[in-house]
Design a protein around this motif. Sequence first.
Motif, short mmCIF file in Angstrom:
data_model
loop_
_atom_site.label_atom_id
_atom_site.label_comp_id
_atom_site.label_asym_id
_atom_site.label_seq_id
_atom_site.Cartn_x
_atom_site.Cartn_y
_atom_site.Cartn_z
N PRO A 1 -5.24 -5.85 -12.85
CA PRO A 1 -5.48 -6.09 -11.43
C PRO A 1 -6.34 -7.34 -11.26
O PRO A 1 -7.20 -7.62 -12.10
CB PRO A 1 -6.26 -4.85 -10.97
N ARG B 1 -11.96 0.09 -5.28
CA ARG B 1 -11.83 -1.26 -5.84
C ARG B 1 -13.14 -2.01 -5.65
O ARG B 1 -13.92 -1.69 -4.76
CB ARG B 1 -10.70 -2.04 -5.15
N GLU C 1 0.81 -1.21 0.00
CA GLU C 1 0.00 0.00 0.00
C GLU C 1 0.85 1.27 0.00
O GLU C 1 0.45 2.30 -0.47
CB GLU C 1 -0.91 0.00 1.23
N LYS D 1 -4.47 6.33 -11.33
CA LYS D 1 -4.35 5.76 -9.99
C LYS D 1 -5.75 5.40 -9.51
O LYS D 1 -6.52 6.26 -9.12
CB LYS D 1 -3.73 6.78 -9.03
N THR E 1 -8.38 4.21 -6.89
CA THR E 1 -8.46 4.14 -5.44
C THR E 1 -9.62 3.27 -5.02
O THR E 1 -9.56 2.58 -4.01
CB THR E 1 -8.62 5.54 -4.84
N HIS F 1 -7.80 -6.13 -5.34
CA HIS F 1 -7.22 -4.90 -4.79
C HIS F 1 -6.07 -4.44 -5.69
O HIS F 1 -6.25 -4.33 -6.88
CB HIS F 1 -6.79 -5.10 -3.33
N GLN F 2 -4.88 -4.21 -5.14
CA GLN F 2 -3.79 -3.68 -5.95
C GLN F 2 -2.91 -4.81 -6.52
O GLN F 2 -1.86 -4.53 -7.09
CB GLN F 2 -2.93 -2.75 -5.11
N ASP G 1 -6.53 -0.40 -16.99
CA ASP G 1 -5.28 -1.04 -16.57
C ASP G 1 -5.02 -2.40 -17.21
O ASP G 1 -4.20 -3.16 -16.70
CB ASP G 1 -5.26 -1.22 -15.04
N ARG H 1 2.45 1.31 -7.31
CA ARG H 1 1.82 0.08 -7.79
C ARG H 1 2.74 -0.64 -8.79
O ARG H 1 3.36 -0.01 -9.62
CB ARG H 1 0.52 0.48 -8.49
N SER I 1 2.62 -3.18 -11.70
CA SER I 1 1.51 -3.67 -12.51
C SER I 1 1.94 -4.37 -13.78
O SER I 1 1.08 -4.73 -14.58
CB SER I 1 0.61 -2.49 -12.87
N TYR J 1 -1.76 -7.32 -9.09
CA TYR J 1 -1.90 -7.55 -10.53
C TYR J 1 -1.48 -8.98 -10.87
O TYR J 1 -0.72 -9.61 -10.14
CB TYR J 1 -1.01 -6.58 -11.31
#
Lengths: 247, 374, 225
Positions: free
Chosen positions: A203, C45, A31, C41, C43, A206-207, A160, A35, A37, A209
Amino acid sequence: MTTVRRKRIRGYLFVVFLLGIPFFASAQSAESKPRKSEIYFPQAPLPHTWRNSLGLVFTTTPPELTEEVRVSVPAIDLNFQRGLTKRLFFAGRFQTQFVQNNLSLGLRWARPITDRLAVSAGYDVSGWGGALEIKDVFSSQAYGLESMPNVSVGYRLKNDLRLTVKSEVILDHYYRSEVGTLAIVRDRLQVNGFAFTIVLEQPFYHQRYVSAGFRAAYSNFNWQLWSLYDTFDRNLFYPQLIFAFIL
Amino acid sequence: MEGVYVVSDGSTQFGSEVALKWSYLLEGTDSTHYLSVFTGIDAAYFNLEGSAQTDSLVMNGYWRKLVNADIGLARLVVQAKHNGRLQAFTGKLPVGDSLVIKGLYGAGKDAPTQPLTLQYARPLNKRPFSIMAHRSGGRTADLLPASENSVAIIKLASRLGATGIEMDVRYTKDGVPVLYHDNTLNLRLIQKNGLTGSLESYTYKQLSALVRLVNGEKIPTLEEALEAVVYNTDLTFVWLDTKYAGPMEPVQAIQQKYNQKAKQAGRDLTIVIGLPTTDALDSYKALESKANTPILCELDTAITRSIGAGIWAPRWTLGPQTDEVLAMKAQGRTVYVWTLDEPTFIEKFINQNRFDGILSNYSPVVAFYHYTEQ
Amino acid sequence: MNVRLPTITWLLVLLLLSLSASAQQVRRARRMVPDSIDTKKDTRRGPYTIVATAGSGLSYYATHVLIPDALEQSHLSRFGVPASFRLMWYPDHRLRIGLESGWIPMYSYRGQIIGEPARVNISVIPVLVVFSMPLAWISGTDRSIARRMAVTVGSGYYLNQSRLRYGGDVIGSKNSLGWMAASSYTQPIGRRFRVAGELKWYDAVSAENAAFTAEVQLVWRAFSW
């Protein structure tokens, strides 16, 4: 199973455990960091930072070699990349099945063409090795050196999603095989084959990938199947499925 | 005409040296003689048939490289070199003359245009050595003109350099011993018919009616296969690989029957049962009588000794195992190694001169390295 | 080799320890930035959804068939009624992942062998990992038709089954690697249910069994958060 083999397997498990440390560590602090990716998409990591992925690659054995037994052989697949400049980066990859391993080290130069399109060119050198000690079956080992000049083209779609196509030429530099006390060596540079990879990166949760892709290799020799002693002087098809979490 | 020949024209394609060897095929009272050429490059071989012309011996046929799909036609003429001049070969070679085989080879189905010249150099290596072809002659993956474990490949085996063959034996559901390698019916070995599952789940009647090997042949019974070995070929050794689980008596009975038939026909032929697993070993041990049942053991040396097997056959991937091989030979046993296809290792195993034979999918390569060894 | 393998192992250990150490570092702001083309970006999700699908329709065996020569008065049927089930994970981005199975009839043939009837039926049970992606990125908003259309690919194992009725009844099976490709349109009919139409190509590669199917499917968005 011989003592030597057990020791080897314990050694490889130890390596894999160590391999996991940076990934879990980086996952915990995800966090707070930029990121991460992409692994295949042609874009350098931030200079002096690592970018890693951990996953599996499944290689389907060609019927010419394994005959009626057609299996999808899994290997642990680790990618570790580090930005050197804003366009140049180091690309490493380690694939292991414990009794046989492949470590690839290379350089890539990547640059964007438009705000969605990017390209890269690179050169990887890969060393592989394997050893089999099984009573009444194998007393064999082999290792070799290959290199893979490669180019990639990536396109970033909406939300993304990244699509990357990569082409590689596989060059053989060195091969040594031993059975008991006998050994043979081939050290003539020759084109072993070529490979095309198509990978989607996006993704997953969440973050986090993922890289999901397919690699089609047409080659005369595949390091993962060294113990089958392929004698065919013709390119065989080795399809691979790639799935990895970018860490 | 048999011998080691130096290649002048054509050496880039077939190497600097080749071995020439005759074999024959009997069909009833008719016999056909074939001249095979074994080369040191790409597991290439020639399959040539002679036809006597007015003033010379002409050999027509094809060449093939087993490591790839290269193939072509060949037409060669046998000539004698007398006082430095080539002249027609009349069948007799005066002292001081030498044989020269000249002709053309081609690519694919095109008429041969590339020159090939072979000059006699020395006789073939005479050391006794078994050249055994895997799967009754060769592997389907090597794109041979006949399917593995078929009667047709048995008849081709000698032309591929084999002096013996290994065949894979299974039982059908109704207990008929047949030749088939894999655990299941699959498209590697058979023409598409939709049927799947193990061969053992089908009766011989079902297999005979509905299943054909990839080149169209029927799955042969063990008796049909051995009938061909005894009465059609000059093969001297058959290794019955035990792929079945269950009683060995039916195979033993067929083995004894055809060893006897070979003897009656004046053939120098030995048929042995191979024991590759402990299950096969148990089946052998369960036989009521072991008389007249030659066996070959693929298990370790202690087991081989304990059952009195005349032949020990370890895997080649264990290496040359020099001490074990010498110890087994000192006890009067024959030692073969299997299944060795890598040409450089074949050369090294032959040069070590310790094994009595090699089982290979590439019998032309084994033949080349054995016959040219000095 | 015995010397080199441990050497390589230790080199790897050192390399990976350095990786580990670098992962723990607090990164400083850097003046150099990469040639990034990713400036977005996200934020927010989610949502994430587990989706179950079941369908049936018509299948057509679409590759070559060889009926054994011994069969007289032979008759071939390439059509059948397939059934398929799929469980999918829908993340908040395009690529979805899941598992698919079912039962797909391939073909059957029958005839006579020297006056005796013979019949063969072939079918497959796929067990596939599937990836699916809606086409919304081509054009439009979430309510567009492209959003409701999806392409799906899968790879995995097929259990190829055969049943022979001639001189007895023999059921056989064999695993085969294979793949699947499909395209679908999904129509919402409620908060948690959809109806979909899907065209699929199943290919059990090593058994050379391949069929085209057209299915109507019920899609259930079982869990969402």
